[in-house]
Structures are given as structure tokens and as C-alpha cells.
Design a protein around this motif. Structure first.
Motif: not given
Lengths: 248, 248, 248, 248, 248, 248
Positions: A22-24, A39, A118, F67, F70, F120-121
Motif C-alpha cells: 500500500n503506497r500510503y 491485507l 482486512d 479500506l 486506502s 484497496l487503494q
């Protein structure tokens, strides 16, 4: 006795952890453990629950949920049912306790790390998968705190991973898949640190009582499985041993 | 080392169970375990949850709540907060599993026994008190089913009781009161049947990890404590041993 | 006409109040009024609702709930139904108003006394039992405020107690039990102070209208009953008359 | 003593009822009582609550709510606060009881009449306005049942209307507006039938206790006010007396 | 083709707006648009949502609800169902966006204007009626801010009104009533400013897809309708053109 | 003008769809559209909502959630906030309408297809990504119905996909990412079928009004983008054109 999927009693299913999915998030990991996919993200929030304000200590809080079609039959979302799922609440409390045990909360400072787990697909062992992957996400979130100068030393002080064991048709087995879990007489979840000591042990016999002897057998299998998971975590985190994490 | 209340490490607090404390319930018991007071009722409902309809099997379901001023500081009611208390949900799931283990659900027929555990005053060990007293209420509810001709043979097939043990200031102790529990490094709840086999074991180390050795020590103390509780349950139920219950 | 339980029309059921039944609450009382058992606690909180902040005045707030098996048939908990019980809300508002009438809120200072009334067993008259016992708990909580130097003079300025009266099968009766209440044509709840003046009067005719004459008859019976309850409250509080309370 | 709006102590504010204000409801009435405006509808539903199924009897159920800006300051909607307003619940239970007293539920058959009372603008006395207008809506809904052949005889058997009285600055007054109500020492709501008998009496003294004598004075004023409201209801319904309604 | 109520395809139903219908709100308007009746109030609150604190900017927030019997069949209240109505949420978001587009939020200062739209009776087009009337209420609330010296210049900078258009039985029509709306193949809601530019366009084809051509036809009809509504708004507000509002 | 990520105004971000990503769902697709990742499943349930029972027609219902992490900042789960997210409700209604437009509900029979879209993102365009991927999942669920003999002919009759366009800094652009979306003056979401006709058009100007001309420009860009998405959907589904789907 051969198991449903051909494994022997002490085998884990194949486990892969995709770190940084996840990039954040300050830390994240997607674990694929057999057909169980979870996840996990670790998010830093610069405040703590009421009871810790002014204490100088931080907190680690976990939330766990399943996507509606992570299961064989679609299940209703919690918000549609209007109330939290009791099983999910029990699991997220276990995840939270387990990860807090890996952290020195006074080193964390007055901030919270939120662990979100999740379940994208469930085939048994979602709570142990969540704990195992969340540890990876948590380390990365703590590294982020370090590299941003928010903490002075590494808050993670123990490595934790988890696995299930159980008794199915009278035989002790490691890492039950859904089908095995459904027919298990006894089910046991073990969370263990790098030095072999326990963070949490939960043994439950709904369809059968269990003796001290079979309980020890489950703990022994769990011990073997968790050592492999510890090794995988280190590999995914790109370190040779836990001290490399602590040293950062 | 002397404990807060002068007990030695393997001592239980004084426990009394007042059977039949509620005039409407099919079974009821008020347990006073030190300063922990829990009112337990067992209520028969002539239906089962959706997933059991048509199965011919029954169910045992537990609910657990604390009165607002059962605690040192008043706590808000769940309905005022608008959502169930997560700790309470975890506990009521444990109570439910423990009592289901004592019953042969196919002998119960398609009906539910609701176990309601309401904590009037809390001084540690509310979940183990709830399980121990609920077993008494459950037996009386099953006797009621027998004497009303609703079941053909006694659905209760195992006797269950529960106790906590923990490590406080490095020492293993039985039956922690609230003050001990608050400072415990490790906390363990054990639910055991009449033959010494386990229904459920939960060991948790939030402030410290625990070794296999200290875990065994806690289980040993728990074993001693539960045997005393089993004896108390039989006495309260007016029988010499479990077989007298099963025979009815 | 003889009543179900042999009482004559102007008789109260036996009433006992166990003062100080809860070791944590600043005031508490368990009332056993016939088969109606209500546990009442008074808890001091050092803040007031929004609308009173900065006013220098305090508040008394009541909550009322029934344990699931306090009734003949088990009733679902409010949190399980997902919403507050409307009857309970109506009752707790009555209890709150009644006890606020007994207190000089400006003497209380900016703090709240929470009155929690939990019905352990219900056989009619739970709201009047709750008011009557809560007054005892409230006095003790105010004494606690006095003895801890938190208030300068006794905030309780009136003594309140409550009783029901009704018309059953055409006859006016005092203190209806559940069976009488279920078949009552008219039901009346009266809350009265030590000088015979009213705090609250509620007369309801669901199955029948009622005349001024029969209303007066109900009020007369209530007057007699409440005087006895006033005497009981003083006895339980260990004083000869209300002025001994006020004087402290 | 002249009142805020120049009325004398026994005066009602001007009251107008617009019957049939809603084109869909089986009965409806918009009441404008001084600056209090309440929209009441009566809706027929061909089912009854669980506890009446199979009984052959019907039910009348009321709901009451205030629009957010019906009040001086905007109030949050119940759905935004996430829970029902307790005062509203108390009021709607009063409205429901009052209207059920006007109906012979066995003549209604197994159906429910829903009374919805929505306050468009509030200036005191909303509950009495709601009861008074809902009676008009209820009669029209019952006429609709008659004319559609759903009931054999008129279910309405009593005429009900309601008014408040109170003590303000020591003086007994009829029909308090908001400003008077806010400073009232005692507040009394009376629901009365056509023959002068009572359906419900609620007298409350929050800021002051009240004597039997002043209580009687309030009831006397209420009696006068309700007779005028009864006359207005008949006029709005287009009949000379109640028997014309019953006869249909 | 003649429509249900005899209108031609480009006709609006009769629209009346009663300005100042609520004595407490800073602005209010009751719109009667055919048989659709919506009561709109604009309330000033001296705070803003969290995300705007310290920004110096204000906010406009809308809430929308239907009275239970505003519809042909009674619908349950949101608070009784326990959750917000999804359609209502979608509509209130549209109303909020539309009215925010008419205001320069930096001129408003750090305060919120709450727009409450309550449907008293619904016959199609409730959202467009709500937007059109709320604009009138909003202007009056802003005038109130001006005349009380709370803002230095008029925050309203655009005039907005809304109308629906649709395709029924293959024909493009303006301003669908409920019966037309129920059988519409395509439904379109248009919110437009005084200069013919759009604030929001929503076109939906549930039972049929729609071409660019028919979409343009709907927009053309909407354009005509909204110009008439703009004129009505000005008339109700007592001004000749928008600049008279802006100039105040 | 070059965009943030170097795209020209009419470029889509890279889009990949992983079909069959969930082993339990009758249809599933994980779409990665730039940094926006949405997991969509289609689940068959053998019942329909109340209003369709006995109609012989089916239903398609969508749920949408994000999410917690996300997004750039962690957002609280709906169940923790205790109420549904209004934006999410608006979006899931749009998804539901869009997919129902692609299906002949009478061919579906009395069953529901649940579309679950979990983000998810999120990097802008989650609703259009959800619609585009859900169509793929829906086709596979309908193929499953066909191959299991549950429907006689293919219920999918139109191909739907969606894209956003907007005006950023005065320039019309296709497929806004989050950073562009945040600063957009106008935002437009378009859902289109295989023949170029529209399913839904939503244009919104919060920070600016928009003219017919710029609206047309946005629709033109959207048209180009959707054609590419249609081609991608067919490729992922393994067919050359829509008729191959319909023919099955």
C-alpha cells in the motif's frame, strides 16, 4: 495420515508476504497463506486513547474485518447488520494484544499505530495470518518513525508471529485450513516471540475436551511452525536476524 | 510472598453460590467470589438460531454485561455508548463455548438455553465466576426440561468450572483479584471439566512474555482451584458427584 | 375483597432496603419490595451536562434497565435490539425528575449524581421501588460529598418516595403487583415529599376512563403508603426524621 | 395578572385545525395552536404487532418528532444523533395511550392505525396539540375504514382532547406557551374524554412541589379548556355531537 | 401527447413559495409545487465542520427527510429503521452541493448555514423543489447575517434553482410528477445558475439507455423551466433581479 | 499543458483488470487503474428484495466501501463511526443503477447479484473503476448461472464502463487522479454502453459553474476513454465483441 491438501501433520501451507503493498500506509503487508489472503496496514496517528493522555506512552490498536465475499457464502457487512461482528471483535483484540507485546510503548511516544487487517479471502487461519503480516507492517511503520526522527530508538523489541494447530479426527495437525478447522475437535492459536516465549495461547475444545498431553503436542507443532514464520518475516524485512531491526 | 488480601499463592478467595436466586428463570445462581458478584440465569427458549433449524440440535448462548457501577469508576451502559463493549463480547463468547462443551446439544433438542451473566460488582475474575455459576444455573434449567418431559435424558454431560491464574511481580498466583490483575504480567483463564481435561485455556502476556515453564505452573495452580470449585458446584446442586446429575 | 396475595386494598407488600450493597458506589441500596428487586446506585461525576457548564449548578440523572430475565419471559437486552427501550426511557426520565426535586442543585455544585436503577426481578412497581431506594442511595452520596468536603451544605432538601395505586376489577388498591397491574383498568404512580406535597402524579387509564372521585381515592391510598415508605427510608438511613439528614 | 401574551389565566391561545391537509393519509389534521404547529396523520396498516397476532384486536401506535428548526435553536435530527430522543419517546407513548383509550380495539380488527405527529413549529404544548389534532385524524381514518367496508361499526367510542395547565410565578394558568412553560414551577398535562372522565393526568413539579389544592385548581382549568377543544373537534369534524360520529 | 394532468410537455406544475413560514429560522420557505410540499429552513450556526476550523471560511450543509406519510404508503422513520435512508443521503448531498455553489464561502465567515428540507407531501420532484425553495431561505438567512452585522458583504453570489426532465413513453417532458417519474425511462435533474451555467446535471437511465440527442432535449426543457423558477424566486424575495440581492 | 503525471488531457492512466481474483465468488475482478485499486466481486443469492417477490424478476445490488488506509490519511471504518458513510452510499447507488442497466432483470429470474466493491487503494476515480471492473465480475457471475443451468439465456444485454472527466485550472481533462480531482473546478462521471448511449451522467461544479460547451467537451473526452475501457473489458473477458458474451 494424509491431509486434505496432501500436507503432513507438521507442514505449513505455502506462505508469501508482499511487503509495502500500500503506497500510503507507513507500513503494509499482504500475506497469502494458502488460500487465506489478508491485507495489513500500519498507520501512525499522532494521538493516543484518553486513558494514555499525558502518560508519554503510545498504543497499538488493531481492527479486523472480512470482505463480504472473502468467505464461501457472502456475509453481510457489519455496517449493514448495524453492529460489530462479535467474532471479529474477539480477533481484533487478540491481534492488538499480540502486537503491543512486540513494542515498548514508552519508546513509541504518545502516538497510536493502527493495525488494519482486512481479509480478502479466507481459508482458515486468518487471525494468525493477520498477526504474522501485521508484524512486518508494524516494523516498517516504526522504521518510518525512526527515519522521520519521530522516535529516538526502535520501539519494536520483540518479534511475534502466530500459527494455529488443532486435532482433527484424533490427529494433531499444524495450520488448519478452513475445511480442517470446520471439523476440528480442538483448535489452538499460539502467538510466540523470537525467544520461544509465548505472547498468547488460546486452546478451545468445542466438540471435545482435550488433555494436557494433546495440548502439549499442539504447542510443539506450533513451535516448529512459528520458527519458520519468524524466518520468513526476517527475510521479507530484509534482515538476517532480529537484532538488525532493533539496531536501526 | 503474602498477597494483598493475605492469601497464599494457591488460595482461592471465599466463594459462595446462591442457587435459585431468581424466581422466574428455569435456572439461576448468584455467585459471590470475594468481592466479585455475578448474577447468572439460564432461560429456555423454544427455538434455535437459523443455522440449526431442522437439525434436531439445540444451542447454548451466553450474554455478559456489567452494571454501570459494578466497577470502581462508573462505566457507561452499552446502549448509551451505542455499541457493544468489545471486551464483553469476547467474554460472552468464552462463556458460551464453555457451557456448550458441558452439554450434548443433540440431547437438548431444538431449543436454546440463554445464559445471562450480569456483573453486580467486579473485583477481578468475573468471567471465571460467570462460567462457574452459570454451570449451576444450566444444570437446573436442564433438570427443569427433564421434569417437564421436554427432554428424554439429561443434556448436561460434563461439569465445567473456571478459574484464573497469573504472574504478579514474578510470582505465580491463583485467582487474581482486580488489584493483582491490574499489575499482572501474565494472565491465564482455564476452563476445565470434571475429568481434568480442558475446555478452554487462554494465556495472555501483555506486559511480559511467558515461558512454557511458568505456563505449566499456572495450569497446575488452576487445576487445584478448579477441583475445589467442582466440589462447591456439586454441593450447591445437592449431589455427591456428577453421576447423580447425569442419572436424573 | 381479598387480593391475590391476601393483602387488603390499602396494604403495601413487605419492603426491605439493604443500604450500602455496593462497595464502590458513593451511595447504594438494594430494595426488595415483594418480589420486585431493584439495585440502585448513586455515583458522583465531577462534570455536568453541556447546558449547565459554567452555571455553578449540578444535575441528577437517572438510568433504568431490566436484566433480561427479571421478567416472566426473557426479554432481549437493549444493546441486542440496537435501540433503547421506550418504556425504560419514560421511566428513567420520571426517576430523574423525582430525585432532582429532592435536591437543591445549586448546593450540589457543578457535578452530576448518576442514579442507576437495575431491576433484578420484576413483579410490578419497579419505578416506584427505584425512586424509593434511589433516594436512600442519593442521601448517602450527598453525605459522601459532605464528608469529603466537596459541598458545604447538604444538597438534599426534600425526602421523596413513590408508590402505585390502581383500580382492579372496580376496586381501588394500593401497590399493585404484576398480576394486578396486568389487569388494572387504571394505574397511578405518585411521588410525594415529606410534607405531603407532590413531586409527580401520573394517572393512566388504558382500559378504562377514570373519574375525579376514583382518582382522589387512589391519591388517598398513595398518601398512606408513601408515609410508611418515608418512615422506612429514615429508619434505613439511621435517622429519626428528615431534619437529621438536612442538618449534616 | 396579565400573561405574556395578554391572555387571562383561564384562556386558551387561538386554535385552528385544518382537517384533510394530507392527500394520501386516511386521516390528517394540521393544528395551529398559537405558534405551535403540529401535522398529524393517521395511516391504516393491515397488520398488528406480534403480541396481538391472532387476537382479532387492533392497535393504535403513535410516533412524535420535531423538525430540526421547529425550536428556537436548531436541534439535531434523531438519526444524526444516532438514537431516539428520550423526551420524544415519552411523548409518543402518551399520545398512543391517549388515542387507544378513544378506540374499541376489538372493533378495529387486526390492523394498526399509525398516528404520526410532526411538530413544524413549537411554542409549548406540542403534546396536547398532537393529541387533540390526532383525534380528528383518527376519526377520519376510522370513517375511511367504515366507508371501505373494512370495519362493521365505528371503532371510535370516546372523544379525547388534551391541554396543559401550570403554575407560573405562583399563579395557576391554562395552556402554557413556551416562555411560560420554561419558567413554570409545576406543569400538568390532562387528557380528557367527552364525559369529563380522565384518560391520563400527568402533574410534574421540577422546580417546586405542589399541593393537592393547587393540583385541583389546575385540573379545574384544564376541564374548562378541554371542553372548548371538544367543541372545536366536533366542529372541524362537521358534527353536532359525538353521537353523530359513533352513529356512522 | 397530453400528460396525466393535462400539461403539455414543457409545462411546469403550478409552483408557490411561502417565504418566512417559520418564525424561528433565520430563513424559511414552504414550497408547494403541484402536490409536492417541502418545508425548507436555513439556520445559522456559529461553528464549522472540523476540516474548516481556522480557515476563515464557512459551510452550507443540507439535510433532507420525508415525513412518514408524505408518500402514498407510509414509510418508516429513519430512526425506527435505525439507519439513514440511502436515497435521502444522496439527495441531501446534492442539495448541499447546489447551495454551496451559490455562496462565496469566504464571505460567510466561519459559520455554517444548515438547510433542512422536510417533505410534507411527495408527488415527484422533491429534490428540485427543495433546492429551489432552499435558495430563498438561504438568501433570507444571509440577509439576516447582513442586517445583524455578522458579515460585511452578501455571501450569496449566484442564484440557483432546479427542475427535473425525463423521457416517458418515448416523449421528453419537463417536471415529472410521481406517476410519470415511476414510469420514466430516463430521469434528469438539472441545477442551474442565473447565467444559464450549470451547477449540477444528473441524468439516469434505469430502464433505458439514452442518446446524446435526447439528453440535449431534456437539458433544453430544463433550461426553460429553470428560467421561470428563477423569476419566481426573485418575485418571492421581493426583488427585480439578482443584483438587488447582491447589492444588499 | 502537461499533467501532474505527464499525461496529455485525453489520456487514461494505465488500467489492468485481474479477472477471477477471488476463488469463492461467482465472478470477481481486481482493477488497478493507476494507483486506484478496487476489488469487485459478484455473488449470486437465491432471493430478491421484498418489493420483487413473486415478480419473476431479479435484482442487482451494489455495496461500496473503502479500506481504512486506502486513503492518504487513515479513515475510520463505518462500523466504528456507527453509521454509513454518505458519500459511499451515493456511490453504491450509482454502481447499482449502472449495472442494473446492463442486465435484463426478467432474464435473471428471482435472484439477486450482489456487487461488492472494496477500494484497496484510492487515487481518484474509484467509482468509475468499480463500475468498469464490476461489469467483468457480473458477466462471469451470469456465465456461472448459465453453465449451472439456472438461467436459460444470458441476462447481460449491455456492456457498461465508466470514466471521469473534469476541468482543472481551466483545462478539460480525462480520468482525474486524486490530486487533480482535489483541485478540479468541475467533475463529471459518465457511464456508457457499448453503443455510445448513456447509462448515467453526473456533472458537478462545486467550485465553479460550467457551461454547456465545456460540459460537451467533457462528454467527448469521456466517450473516447470509455471506448478504450470497453475494449479492455472484452479482452479480459476473452471475447472479440459483446455478441460473443450475449451468445453464450
Amino acid at each position: 495420515m494424509a491431509r486434505i491438501d496432501g500436507r503432513s501433520s507438521g507442514d505449513l501451507r505455502p506462505v508469501r508476504i508482499e511487503r509495502g503493498c500500500n503506497r500510503y500506509a507507513e507500513g503494509s503487508a499482504l500475506i497469502r497463506w494458502g488460500n487465506t489472503h489478508v491485507l495489513c496496514t500500519a498507520s501512525v496517528e499522532e494521538k493516543v486513547p484518553q486513558f494514555l493522555r499525558g502518560s508519554g506512552r503510545g498504543w497499538v490498536s488493531a481492527e479486523y474485518a472480512m470482505l463480504p465475499r472473502s468467505t464461501h457464502q457472502r456475509t453481510q457487512r457489519e455496517i449493514s447488520r448495524g453492529k460489530p461482528n462479535a467474532r471479529g471483535q474477539e480477533i481484533q483484540r487478540l491481534i492488538g494484544r499480540s502486537l503491543r507485546a512486540s513494542v515498548d510503548l514508552s519508546l513509541l511516544g504518545e502516538r497510536t499505530i493502527w493495525i488494519d487487517c482486512d481479509v480478502l479471502q479466507a481459508d482458515g487461519g486468518t487471525r494468525t495470518a493477520a498477526i504474522t503480516a501485521s508484524f512486518v507492517a508494524l516494523v516498517d511503520a516504526c522504521r518510518w518513525l525512526m527515519s522521520n526522527g519521530l522516535v529516538g530508538s526502535m520501539p519494536v523489541v520483540h518479534q511475534v508471529a502466530a500459527v494455529s494447530a488443532g486435532i482433527v479426527a484424533g490427529e494433531v495437525m499444524l495450520d488448519l485450513c478452513y475445511e480442517e478447522d470446520s471439523s476440528a475437535q480442538v483448535d489452538c492459536n499460539v502467538v510466540m516471540a523470537e525467544d520461544g516465549r509465548f505472547v498468547e495461547i488460546q486452546g478451545t475444545g468445542e466438540d471435545a475436551l482435550f488433555s494436557m498431553e494433546s495440548f502439549r503436542d499442539m504447542l510443539s507443532l506450533a513451535d516448529v511452525g512459528i520458527r519458520r514464520l519468524h524466518a520468513l518475516q526476517l527475510e521479507v524485512l530484509g534482515v538476517g536476524d532480529l537484532h538488525e531491526i532493533l539496531a536501526r
